[in-house]
Design an enzyme around this catalytic site. Structure first.
Site, PDB file in Angstrom:
ATOM      1  N   GLU A   1      60.221  74.848  -7.336  1.00 20.34           N
ATOM      2  CA  GLU A   1      60.764  75.020  -5.988  1.00 20.34           C
ATOM      3  C   GLU A   1      60.079  74.057  -4.999  1.00 20.34           C
ATOM      4  O   GLU A   1      58.862  73.901  -5.039  1.00 20.34           O
ATOM      5  CB  GLU A   1      60.521  76.467  -5.540  1.00 20.34           C
ATOM      6  CG  GLU A   1      61.111  76.776  -4.176  1.00 20.34           C
ATOM      7  CD  GLU A   1      60.751  78.180  -3.704  1.00 20.34           C
ATOM      8  OE1 GLU A   1      59.794  78.770  -4.232  1.00 20.34           O
ATOM      9  OE2 GLU A   1      61.440  78.687  -2.792  1.00 20.34           O
TER      10      GLU A   1
ATOM     11  N   LYS B   1      68.925  78.887  -1.653  1.00 19.11           N
ATOM     12  CA  LYS B   1      68.172  80.127  -1.889  1.00 19.11           C
ATOM     13  C   LYS B   1      68.856  81.274  -1.142  1.00 19.11           C
ATOM     14  O   LYS B   1      68.968  81.239   0.089  1.00 19.11           O
ATOM     15  CB  LYS B   1      66.744  79.916  -1.372  1.00 19.11           C
ATOM     16  CG  LYS B   1      65.761  81.030  -1.646  1.00 19.11           C
ATOM     17  CD  LYS B   1      64.337  80.516  -1.341  1.00 19.11           C
ATOM     18  CE  LYS B   1      63.253  81.555  -1.549  1.00 19.11           C
ATOM     19  NZ  LYS B   1      61.903  80.939  -1.497  1.00 19.11           N
TER      20      LYS B   1
ATOM     21  N   CYS C   1      63.571  81.146  -6.535  1.00 24.57           N
ATOM     22  CA  CYS C   1      62.380  81.950  -6.245  1.00 24.57           C
ATOM     23  C   CYS C   1      62.645  83.446  -6.009  1.00 24.57           C
ATOM     24  O   CYS C   1      62.915  84.176  -6.931  1.00 24.57           O
ATOM     25  CB  CYS C   1      61.601  81.323  -5.086  1.00 24.57           C
ATOM     26  SG  CYS C   1      59.907  81.981  -4.961  1.00 24.57           S
TER      27      CYS C   1
END
Lengths: 379, 379
Positions: free
Chosen positions: A119, A196, A233
């Site tokens: 990430e 995300k 994540c």
């Protein structure tokens, strides 16, 4: 609690358990034992020269009569930031580009078809600082920023799909930032981007100081080597996020992450692996290594914030998984997947067929209403 | 692959690992180490006399200023069927009632407030046979069958909530069968019932030969000791099932199961624990022990079908968990929970707050339409 010097769970078990017990422990912990990949000697030599760990495993599927095996080699990269966080921004980015280029070259020797970096890979993971400059200067255009152009070259040179998670600056929409993964085809073309979907507000990591929840839904990218998605994540904590990527057809879901210390290390082996099981797909969990060295800069609040514990791994739809990479060393994990396994496991366990999604769509739509009354039975 | 004689993962690790390594392995595998409960000596003596394992652990939460700790002791029971499956039905049921009565008495000595038995606990798990008689004779009314009346007495005598998963005969609706859990208040009153929401069609276990998907939604039972739900067996593979119980307010979700052998043993430590993490609640995973001894009867297809591997455990919202009970022996696992931990972890990790359920309700409602086109990006 051990620091980063305790190398890995697997190394410890291998060292102390007698072979028959080790086999049982691995069976219970990891499912069926995976074959180690026979990677080229020059790859190991290059990895050793460049000081990163190289591991490779193969997931196998049953032979079928009408489909040939659908083999794909994925590469997962975990690394520390080579320069301190107070080095000039451009130098830090260049050093990371050089580091990743060296690792990708080894991945190419190993026949990797799809590679995914960690990430926000072009920068220190500075989102705990709440500071803006210099961190926001690491943001780039997803479509034609220097990192995307760099990855396009890699992709084309090595005939490799590249998943490049970066901090994105979206100049078309008010110059806002996003936590984005750019997916680059092995042709070198930018296939698209994904964002995300779930943003943490956990301790010092309230990342909504920088960017908000993604607005691109759950896209799946059809590559030459299979259908992939990227769950970035904190999205790994949300089973519905994995589910929607899977419903859209993902056979491999990458989970580039940056997660630290005591809070999450015992969750790490569970969540991506559960997602592989629940969704009949492969998941690739990638974490950084190294400390949060942004504390060399102005953010002094928690000098002992902790370290990223690496331990990147691949999990399969049948619940089996690879060992993790080291908790502290840079590394490349190569996994040979037969994507036929997804449908084979789907046909055995039938979670999609028995999922009752219509009922849940209805129940969830009710549950989010402000006047929802939960079903509680009292005496 | 080890048979039932390989006692447990935990026993093996304790035996071979040096203490500092054992602590690290436990931390990575199980989260923070739990304190063993100081259970009364007469409880251990009775368990030893009755030949079942007794283990106890405590999950702790931080002290709060405005709420007192909300302590509850749960009991998980795993057991084999004491009589062979070709014994008369009534005798088998009586033998199980006697066995459970003895275990519940020990649970009472340990201060258990809520106890849960294994799936379809009054019978051999015969749903792999496809035969009807004698197995369907084990079905009872959930409201006033002999087993419910038996559990009402237990509940009242011991001031204990009893979760009793049985094969239900519903005489009000066409005499159909259901896989049901009856929840009995510590007052002795039947608080209600809940049904298995997802029915396996896996290998020999196509249980829809006997009963269909539950039609009671996701009820939560408000007991004196906390809000509980029951996610029966195969429902543990479905993250949305856990989620809806949690959205309705469950703080403890029991998962009475019957699962065997190579297919699921490596999945077992993952799924219920992932559900505890994802939903900020406690989960209690209960599996049987013993072989599928219905093969003593007419169903001869697979004499070596396998064995139920026990390994019942409790997982907490912070990802920590108890060791598993034995893979082969009857057992009672007692866990002391502080339910305040649920809200505390919720406030740290915020999965409900960041869950974006409105988006998923919308996406799922679209995804179930026959003409849904998944979001696939192509070059």
């Amino acid at each position: 609690m051990a620091g980063a010097e305790w190398k890995s769970l697997e190394e410890c078990l291998e060292k102390h358990l007698p072979l028959p017990d080790l086999q049982e422990v691995k069976r219970v912990l990891y499912g069926k034992e995976l074959r180690s990949l026979d990677l080229p000697r020059e790859a190991f030599e290059a990895a050793s020269r460049e000081d990163f760990e190289l591991q490779g495993y193969a997931f196998e599927a049953a032979e079928e009569q009408l489909r040939r095996p659908r083999i794909v080699h994925v590469g997962l990269v975990q690394n520390r930031t080579p320069l301190p966080a107070d080095a000039p921004v451009a130098e830090q980015v260049s050093a990371l580009h050089r580091r990743i280029k060296a690792i990708v070259e080894v991945a190419a020797m190993c026949g990797v078809n799809i590679i995914c970096f960690q990430e926000a890979w072009t920068m220190p993971f500075a989102f705990c600082t709440r500071e803006k400059l210099p961190w926001t200067e690491f943001a780039e255009s997803a479509e034609d920023g220097p990192t995307t152009r760099f990855c396009q070259k890699l992709a084309k040179n090595h005939d490799m799909v590249v998943v490049s998670p970066i901090l994105e600056r979206d100049s078309e929409h008010g110059d806002v930032l996003w936590n984005t993964a750019v997916v680059i085809s092995n042709s070198g073309a930018v296939l698209g981007k994904t964002r995300k979907n779930h943003i943490p507000r956990v301790g010092d990591f309230n990342e909504s100081t920088y960017y908000m929840e993604g607005n691109l839904g759950h896209p799946v990218f059809q590559t030459q080597f299979g259908r992939i998605s990227v769950n970035i994540c904190y999205g790994r904590h949300h089973p519905l996020n994995w589910l929607m990527y899977s419903i859209n057809g993902a056979e491999i879901i990458f989970n580039p992450s940056a997660t630290i210390g005591a809070l999450s290390e015992s969750l790490w082996p569970i969540e991506a692996r559960n997602a592989a099981i629940a969704n009949h797909c492969f998941t690739c969990a990638i974490n950084r290594v190294g400390t949060v060295n942004v504390f060399l800069c102005s953010f002094k609040a928690h000098q002992d914030f902790g370290y990223f514990y690496g331990s990147s791994y691949v999990a399969a739809p049948d619940g089996s998984r690879t060992p993790g990479l080291s908790r502290s060393q840079d590394g490349l994990l190569v996994a040979k997947l037969d994507l036929n396994l997804c449908q084979q496991v789907n046909d055995v366990w039938n979670f999609k067929m028995t999922g009752r999604y219509e009922m849940y769509a209805r129940e969830l739509a009710e549950a989010v209403k402000p006047n929802y009354r939960p079903t509680i039975v009292k005496e």
